[in-house]
Scaffold this motif. Structure first.
Motif, PDB file in Angstrom:
ATOM      1  N   HIS A 107     -12.128   3.602 -14.225  1.00  0.00           N
ATOM      2  CA  HIS A 107     -13.525   3.612 -13.804  1.00  0.00           C
ATOM      3  C   HIS A 107     -13.540   3.453 -12.289  1.00  0.00           C
ATOM      4  O   HIS A 107     -13.038   2.455 -11.767  1.00  0.00           O
ATOM      5  CB  HIS A 107     -14.295   2.476 -14.477  1.00  0.00           C
ATOM      6  N   PRO A 108     -14.091   4.424 -11.559  1.00  0.00           N
ATOM      7  CA  PRO A 108     -14.010   4.388 -10.096  1.00  0.00           C
ATOM      8  C   PRO A 108     -15.040   3.471  -9.447  1.00  0.00           C
ATOM      9  O   PRO A 108     -16.005   3.025 -10.089  1.00  0.00           O
ATOM     10  CB  PRO A 108     -14.284   5.842  -9.711  1.00  0.00           C
ATOM     11  N   SER A 109     -14.812   3.228  -8.180  1.00  0.00           N
ATOM     12  CA  SER A 109     -15.768   2.487  -7.361  1.00  0.00           C
ATOM     13  C   SER A 109     -16.838   3.448  -6.863  1.00  0.00           C
ATOM     14  O   SER A 109     -16.551   4.601  -6.526  1.00  0.00           O
ATOM     15  CB  SER A 109     -15.044   1.863  -6.162  1.00  0.00           C
ATOM     16  N   TYR A 110     -18.079   2.990  -6.803  1.00  0.00           N
ATOM     17  CA  TYR A 110     -19.153   3.820  -6.265  1.00  0.00           C
ATOM     18  C   TYR A 110     -18.957   4.072  -4.768  1.00  0.00           C
ATOM     19  O   TYR A 110     -19.480   5.047  -4.226  1.00  0.00           O
ATOM     20  CB  TYR A 110     -20.504   3.143  -6.489  1.00  0.00           C
ATOM     21  N   ALA A 111     -18.186   3.197  -4.114  1.00  0.00           N
ATOM     22  CA  ALA A 111     -17.961   3.335  -2.676  1.00  0.00           C
ATOM     23  C   ALA A 111     -16.743   4.191  -2.352  1.00  0.00           C
ATOM     24  O   ALA A 111     -16.656   4.772  -1.274  1.00  0.00           O
ATOM     25  CB  ALA A 111     -17.796   1.949  -2.045  1.00  0.00           C
ATOM     26  N   ASP A 112     -15.787   4.278  -3.293  1.00  0.00           N
ATOM     27  CA  ASP A 112     -14.554   5.038  -3.068  1.00  0.00           C
ATOM     28  C   ASP A 112     -14.052   5.537  -4.411  1.00  0.00           C
ATOM     29  O   ASP A 112     -13.525   4.771  -5.219  1.00  0.00           O
ATOM     30  CB  ASP A 112     -13.498   4.160  -2.392  1.00  0.00           C
ATOM     31  N   ILE A 113     -14.197   6.817  -4.633  1.00  0.00           N
ATOM     32  CA  ILE A 113     -13.872   7.411  -5.938  1.00  0.00           C
ATOM     33  C   ILE A 113     -12.397   7.282  -6.294  1.00  0.00           C
ATOM     34  O   ILE A 113     -12.015   7.354  -7.461  1.00  0.00           O
ATOM     35  CB  ILE A 113     -14.308   8.894  -5.958  1.00  0.00           C
ATOM     36  N   THR A 114     -11.550   7.046  -5.305  1.00  0.00           N
ATOM     37  CA  THR A 114     -10.114   6.934  -5.564  1.00  0.00           C
ATOM     38  C   THR A 114      -9.694   5.520  -5.962  1.00  0.00           C
ATOM     39  O   THR A 114      -8.530   5.305  -6.315  1.00  0.00           O
ATOM     40  CB  THR A 114      -9.298   7.363  -4.331  1.00  0.00           C
ATOM     41  N   LYS A 115     -10.627   4.567  -5.902  1.00  0.00           N
ATOM     42  CA  LYS A 115     -10.315   3.181  -6.221  1.00  0.00           C
ATOM     43  C   LYS A 115     -10.967   2.756  -7.536  1.00  0.00           C
ATOM     44  O   LYS A 115     -12.006   3.285  -7.926  1.00  0.00           O
ATOM     45  CB  LYS A 115     -10.798   2.252  -5.103  1.00  0.00           C
ATOM     46  N   VAL A 116     -10.376   1.788  -8.190  1.00  0.00           N
ATOM     47  CA  VAL A 116     -10.952   1.230  -9.416  1.00  0.00           C
ATOM     48  C   VAL A 116     -12.193   0.417  -9.050  1.00  0.00           C
ATOM     49  O   VAL A 116     -12.211  -0.311  -8.053  1.00  0.00           O
ATOM     50  CB  VAL A 116      -9.927   0.343 -10.135  1.00  0.00           C
ATOM     51  N   GLY A 117     -13.259   0.583  -9.847  1.00  0.00           N
ATOM     52  CA  GLY A 117     -14.496  -0.120  -9.548  1.00  0.00           C
ATOM     53  C   GLY A 117     -15.345  -0.348 -10.777  1.00  0.00           C
ATOM     54  O   GLY A 117     -14.831  -0.479 -11.891  1.00  0.00           O
ATOM     55  N   ASP A 118     -16.662  -0.322 -10.567  1.00  0.00           N
ATOM     56  CA  ASP A 118     -17.603  -0.695 -11.621  1.00  0.00           C
ATOM     57  C   ASP A 118     -18.384   0.474 -12.218  1.00  0.00           C
ATOM     58  O   ASP A 118     -19.327   0.258 -12.980  1.00  0.00           O
ATOM     59  CB  ASP A 118     -18.610  -1.712 -11.071  1.00  0.00           C
ATOM     60  N   ALA A 119     -18.037   1.693 -11.878  1.00  0.00           N
ATOM     61  CA  ALA A 119     -18.769   2.844 -12.410  1.00  0.00           C
ATOM     62  C   ALA A 119     -18.598   2.932 -13.923  1.00  0.00           C
ATOM     63  O   ALA A 119     -17.548   2.578 -14.473  1.00  0.00           O
ATOM     64  CB  ALA A 119     -18.292   4.129 -11.750  1.00  0.00           C
ATOM     65  N   LYS A 120     -19.628   3.403 -14.609  1.00  0.00           N
ATOM     66  CA  LYS A 120     -19.551   3.605 -16.053  1.00  0.00           C
ATOM     67  C   LYS A 120     -18.704   4.835 -16.376  1.00  0.00           C
ATOM     68  O   LYS A 120     -18.036   4.895 -17.418  1.00  0.00           O
ATOM     69  CB  LYS A 120     -20.950   3.770 -16.632  1.00  0.00           C
ATOM     70  N   LEU A 121     -18.756   5.816 -15.499  1.00  0.00           N
ATOM     71  CA  LEU A 121     -18.003   7.060 -15.671  1.00  0.00           C
ATOM     72  C   LEU A 121     -16.503   6.781 -15.704  1.00  0.00           C
ATOM     73  O   LEU A 121     -16.009   5.934 -14.963  1.00  0.00           O
ATOM     74  CB  LEU A 121     -18.323   7.995 -14.501  1.00  0.00           C
ATOM     75  N   LEU A 122     -15.790   7.493 -16.570  1.00  0.00           N
ATOM     76  CA  LEU A 122     -14.336   7.363 -16.650  1.00  0.00           C
ATOM     77  C   LEU A 122     -13.686   8.567 -15.980  1.00  0.00           C
ATOM     78  O   LEU A 122     -13.987   9.711 -16.325  1.00  0.00           O
ATOM     79  CB  LEU A 122     -13.891   7.275 -18.111  1.00  0.00           C
ATOM     80  N   MET A 123     -12.817   8.311 -15.018  1.00  0.00           N
ATOM     81  CA  MET A 123     -12.067   9.383 -14.357  1.00  0.00           C
ATOM     82  C   MET A 123     -10.762   9.602 -15.123  1.00  0.00           C
ATOM     83  O   MET A 123     -10.046   8.637 -15.437  1.00  0.00           O
ATOM     84  CB  MET A 123     -11.739   9.004 -12.912  1.00  0.00           C
ATOM     85  N   ILE A 124     -10.455  10.863 -15.434  1.00  0.00           N
ATOM     86  CA  ILE A 124      -9.205  11.193 -16.116  1.00  0.00           C
ATOM     87  C   ILE A 124      -8.384  12.060 -15.164  1.00  0.00           C
ATOM     88  O   ILE A 124      -8.656  13.256 -14.998  1.00  0.00           O
ATOM     89  CB  ILE A 124      -9.460  11.929 -17.440  1.00  0.00           C
ATOM     90  N   PRO A 125      -7.401  11.486 -14.492  1.00  0.00           N
ATOM     91  CA  PRO A 125      -6.649  12.232 -13.480  1.00  0.00           C
ATOM     92  C   PRO A 125      -5.707  13.268 -14.085  1.00  0.00           C
ATOM     93  O   PRO A 125      -5.174  13.087 -15.179  1.00  0.00           O
ATOM     94  CB  PRO A 125      -5.868  11.139 -12.743  1.00  0.00           C
ATOM     95  N   ILE A 126      -5.537  14.349 -13.347  1.00  0.00           N
ATOM     96  CA  ILE A 126      -4.561  15.385 -13.705  1.00  0.00           C
ATOM     97  C   ILE A 126      -3.266  15.006 -13.005  1.00  0.00           C
ATOM     98  O   ILE A 126      -3.191  15.010 -11.773  1.00  0.00           O
ATOM     99  CB  ILE A 126      -5.010  16.773 -13.227  1.00  0.00           C
ATOM    100  N   THR A 127      -2.256  14.647 -13.764  1.00  0.00           N
ATOM    101  CA  THR A 127      -1.004  14.230 -13.162  1.00  0.00           C
ATOM    102  C   THR A 127      -0.013  15.380 -13.012  1.00  0.00           C
ATOM    103  O   THR A 127       0.846  15.370 -12.144  1.00  0.00           O
ATOM    104  CB  THR A 127      -0.361  13.111 -13.994  1.00  0.00           C
TER     105      THR A 127
END
Length: 202
Positions: A160-180
């Motif tokens: 779940h990303p940070s609203y201030a920095d999408i690359t960091k873990v934060g409090d957003a409800k949205l789940l980021m699924i990275p392409i590795t």
């Protein structure tokens, strides 16, 4: 536990070839999608098809190639919204992504996942997706730079990303699924097909 997530960027051919496709028509959509669906069915692979939709009806696969959606649904695979937005600002992203998602829902496709065209997601995208009730963003391409976003230090697993920095873990409800990892080449005599996949541990 190791997970493998398979997905397909399903786009107009001219997107991939800088507006000058190598073939007439859109064989990636009319021939490639059925080919992949059959391949996945044969080997019991579940996949997400990120299908391109734009505010401009000329760039709507739903309006121009509705059979693509029908086939993906018929084979029991997931349909996801795939929207290309060049500008990073909130208003532009809200306008383009909302138009695409609303069109899908009006036609009975209640999508819950998203991938940004060119993997260009950002903090404004998070806001728009959450406002639309989208649960997953499958845009982060590990170890790359897209626009102003550096995807080098993102987690390998969904976060779940940070609203201030999408690359960091934060409090957003949205789940980021990275392409590795990305781009498996499945050969066909005249038309190469590509799919991307993510590998992560939980």
């Amino acid at each position: 536990m190791l997970w493998l997530v398979t997905d397909v960027d399903t786009e107009f051919d001219r997107v991939r070839f800088d507006g000058k496709p190598k073939y007439s028509g859109d064989p990636g959509l009319t021939d490639g999608v059925p080919h992949l669906l059959e391949f996945f069915a044969r080997f019991g692979i579940r996949a997400t098809f990120h299908i391109q939709e734009q505010r401009d009806p000329d760039w709507s696969i739903l309006l121009r190639y509705p059979k693509v959606y029908e086939l993906v649904k018929e084979y029991g695979q997931e349909i996801s919204a795939h929207v290309h937005v060049r500008k990073a600002d909130y208003e532009t992203r809200k306008d383009e992504i909302t138009a695409a998602v609303n069109r899908l829902r009006e036609h009975g496709y209640n999508v819950s996942s998203f991938r940004a065209g060119w993997y260009f997601s950002n903090e404004n995208t998070i806001r728009v997706l959450e406002e639309l009730g989208i649960e997953y963003d499958c845009s982060p391409l590990k170890n790359s730079v897209v626009g102003s976003v550096r995807w080098y230090d993102i987690p390998d697993s969904p976060y779940h990303p940070s609203y201030a920095d999408i690359t960091k873990v934060g409090d957003a409800k949205l789940l980021m699924i990275p392409i590795t990892l990305s781009l498996i080449h499945i050969s066909e005599p005249t038309r190469p097909l590509y799919i991307s996949y993510a590998v992560f541990c939980l």
